[in-house]
Design a protein around this motif. Structure first.
Motif, mmCIF file in Angstrom:
data_model
loop_
_atom_site.group_PDB
_atom_site.id
_atom_site.type_symbol
_atom_site.label_atom_id
_atom_site.label_comp_id
_atom_site.label_asym_id
_atom_site.label_seq_id
_atom_site.Cartn_x
_atom_site.Cartn_y
_atom_site.Cartn_z
ATOM 1 N N ARG A 42 -19.983 18.011 0.267
ATOM 2 C CA ARG A 42 -21.073 17.310 0.953
ATOM 3 C C ARG A 42 -22.009 16.661 -0.062
ATOM 4 O O ARG A 42 -22.389 15.502 0.084
ATOM 5 N N PHE A 94 -11.021 3.595 0.081
ATOM 6 C CA PHE A 94 -11.071 3.098 1.459
ATOM 7 C C PHE A 94 -12.045 1.930 1.550
ATOM 8 O O PHE A 94 -11.739 0.883 2.135
ATOM 9 N N TYR A 130 -10.114 16.294 3.331
ATOM 10 C CA TYR A 130 -11.509 16.478 3.753
ATOM 11 C C TYR A 130 -12.059 15.169 4.324
ATOM 12 O O TYR A 130 -12.695 15.156 5.384
ATOM 13 N N VAL A 131 -11.784 14.054 3.635
ATOM 14 C CA VAL A 131 -12.314 12.759 4.091
ATOM 15 C C VAL A 131 -11.655 12.356 5.418
ATOM 16 O O VAL A 131 -12.338 11.948 6.368
ATOM 17 N N HIS A 189 -20.636 8.260 1.842
ATOM 18 C CA HIS A 189 -20.521 8.191 3.299
ATOM 19 C C HIS A 189 -21.574 7.252 3.876
ATOM 20 O O HIS A 189 -21.268 6.371 4.688
ATOM 21 N N GLY A 205 -17.384 11.623 12.935
ATOM 22 C CA GLY A 205 -18.073 10.358 13.218
ATOM 23 C C GLY A 205 -17.386 9.618 14.361
ATOM 24 O O GLY A 205 -18.038 8.920 15.140
ATOM 25 N N GLU A 219 -20.741 3.877 5.872
ATOM 26 C CA GLU A 219 -21.189 3.846 7.273
ATOM 27 C C GLU A 219 -22.028 2.596 7.542
ATOM 28 O O GLU A 219 -21.875 1.940 8.566
ATOM 29 N N GLY A 238 -12.867 14.777 8.151
ATOM 30 C CA GLY A 238 -14.287 14.581 8.452
ATOM 31 C C GLY A 238 -14.535 13.319 9.265
ATOM 32 O O GLY A 238 -15.443 13.270 10.101
ATOM 33 N N LYS A 246 -24.386 19.229 15.429
ATOM 34 C CA LYS A 246 -23.359 19.607 14.462
ATOM 35 C C LYS A 246 -22.405 20.613 15.088
ATOM 36 O O LYS A 246 -22.859 21.510 15.788
ATOM 37 N N PRO A 247 -21.087 20.469 14.851
ATOM 38 C CA PRO A 247 -20.193 21.506 15.344
ATOM 39 C C PRO A 247 -20.585 22.847 14.723
ATOM 40 O O PRO A 247 -21.003 22.887 13.572
ATOM 41 N N ILE A 270 -18.905 9.680 17.757
ATOM 42 C CA ILE A 270 -20.024 8.765 18.029
ATOM 43 C C ILE A 270 -19.482 7.344 18.246
ATOM 44 O O ILE A 270 -19.883 6.644 19.174
ATOM 45 N N TYR A 308 -7.599 -0.233 9.005
ATOM 46 C CA TYR A 308 -7.493 1.231 8.960
ATOM 47 C C TYR A 308 -6.015 1.643 8.830
ATOM 48 O O TYR A 308 -5.668 2.505 8.034
#
Ligand code: HEM
Length: 204
Positions: A18, A193, A120-121, A25, A128, A29, A124, A4-5, A131, A51
Motif C-alpha cells: 500500500r 499498465f 496484487y495489482v 494508484h 475499484g 486513477e 486489487g 472497505k472490505p 465503483i 485493457y
C-alpha cells in the motif's frame, strides 16, 4: 466511495504494498476516463480493447512463468476471457479482437515474489471495479451482460476473494528482501499498465 472490505489482519507485505503503490494508484486513477463526460460507448470500447491488450499477455506470462506458488490457484482469477466477452458484446468480432495490439513491455515475472506483486495489482483492481461498475451502468447503460462484465468480474464474491488473496499473501513467510521484490513488481505493473494505456491514447 464504498466501505472497505472487512480485513481481519493487515500483513506487513500488504502494508508495504500500500505504501509503495498508493501514489501510482492515485496518478493512474486520475488519468483513467471512467468518470469523464467525454466517455461514450466507442471510447469505453477502446479502453476495454487497451485493457485486453495488457491483461491477455500479462496473464499468459503469469501462466507460463512457473513462478506462481504451487499452492496458489491462478485459473479462477484470470480475467482476459471476461474482457474478450465484453469486446464481443460491444460489437468486435473474434478476428478483430485477435488482431488487437498487445503490450510487449510487461513487468518481469521471474520469482514467486514478482508474480505475487503483479497479482496484487490485478486483484486489487477488482475493488475499484465495484465503483466503476456503477458509474458505467448509469453513464453508459453497460452492465455485465452487454459489455461491462470486467468491472464486476467477481460479482458478489469481490470482497471475499480480495480477503482470501491478502490472507494468502500474509500466510507466506516473507523475508524483507522478498517483500521488497513483491513491492517492486507491483510498482512495475502499475507503471507498465499506465505506459501501455498512454500509448493506446485512452488516458486523459
Ligand atoms: C478510476 C479507476 C479506479 C478507481 C476509482 C479505483 C478505486 C479504488 C478504490 C476505492 C480502492 C479501495 C477499495 C477498498 O478498499 O474498498 C481501490 C483499491 C485498489 N485498486 Fe483501484 N481504482 C481504480 C483503478 C485501478 C486500476 C486501473 C488498478 C490497477 C490496474 C487498481 C489497483 C488497485 C489496487 C491494487 C487496490 C488495492 C489497494 C489495497 O487495499 O491494498 N485500481 N481502488
Amino acid at each position: 466511495m464504498q466501505a472497505k472490505p472487512r480485513e481481519v489482519y493487515v500483513p506487513p507485505v500488504l502494508q508495504d504494498l500500500r505504501a509503495g503503490t498508493a501514489e501510482l494508484h492515485i496518478a493512474l486513477e486520475k488519468r483513467l476516463p471512467f468518470f469523464s463526460d467525454a466517455l461514450d460507448v466507442p471510447a469505453f470500447k477502446r479502453l476495454i480493447q487497451a485493457y485486453y491488450g495488457f491483461y491477455l499477455p500479462l496473464e499468459s506470462a503469469l501462466r507460463d512463468s512457473d513462478a506462481i506458488p504451487a499452492d496458489f490457484d491462478l485459473s479462477p482469477r484470470l480475467k482476459a476471457q471476461t474482457l474478450h466477452s465484453d469486446l464481443k458484446a460491444l460489437g468486435d468480432c473474434g478476428a478483430a479482437i485477435d488482431s488487437l495490439p498487445m503490450c510487449q513491455r510487461l513487468p518481469l515475472i521471474d520469482s514467486s515474489a514478482t508474480s505475487l506483486g503483479v497479482l496484487y495489482v490485478l486483484e486489487g483492481a477488482t475493488l475499484g471495479g465495484q465503483i466503476l461498475r456503477r458509474e458505467i451502468a448509469s453513464r453508459l447503460g453497460l452492465e455485465a451482460q452487454n459489455g461491462a462484465a470486467f468491472l464486476d468480474v467477481y460479482g458478489a464474491a469481490t470482497g471475499r476473494r480480495w480477503r482470501e488473496f491478502i490472507e494468502y499473501l500474509g500466510s507466506r513467510p516473507m523475508p524483507t528482501a522478498e517483500r521488497e521484490a513483491v513491492v517492486l513488481a507491483a510498482q512495475n505493473t502499475f507503471s507498465c499498465f499506465e505506459r501501455w494505456l498512454d500509448s493506446r491514447e485512452v488516458l486523459a
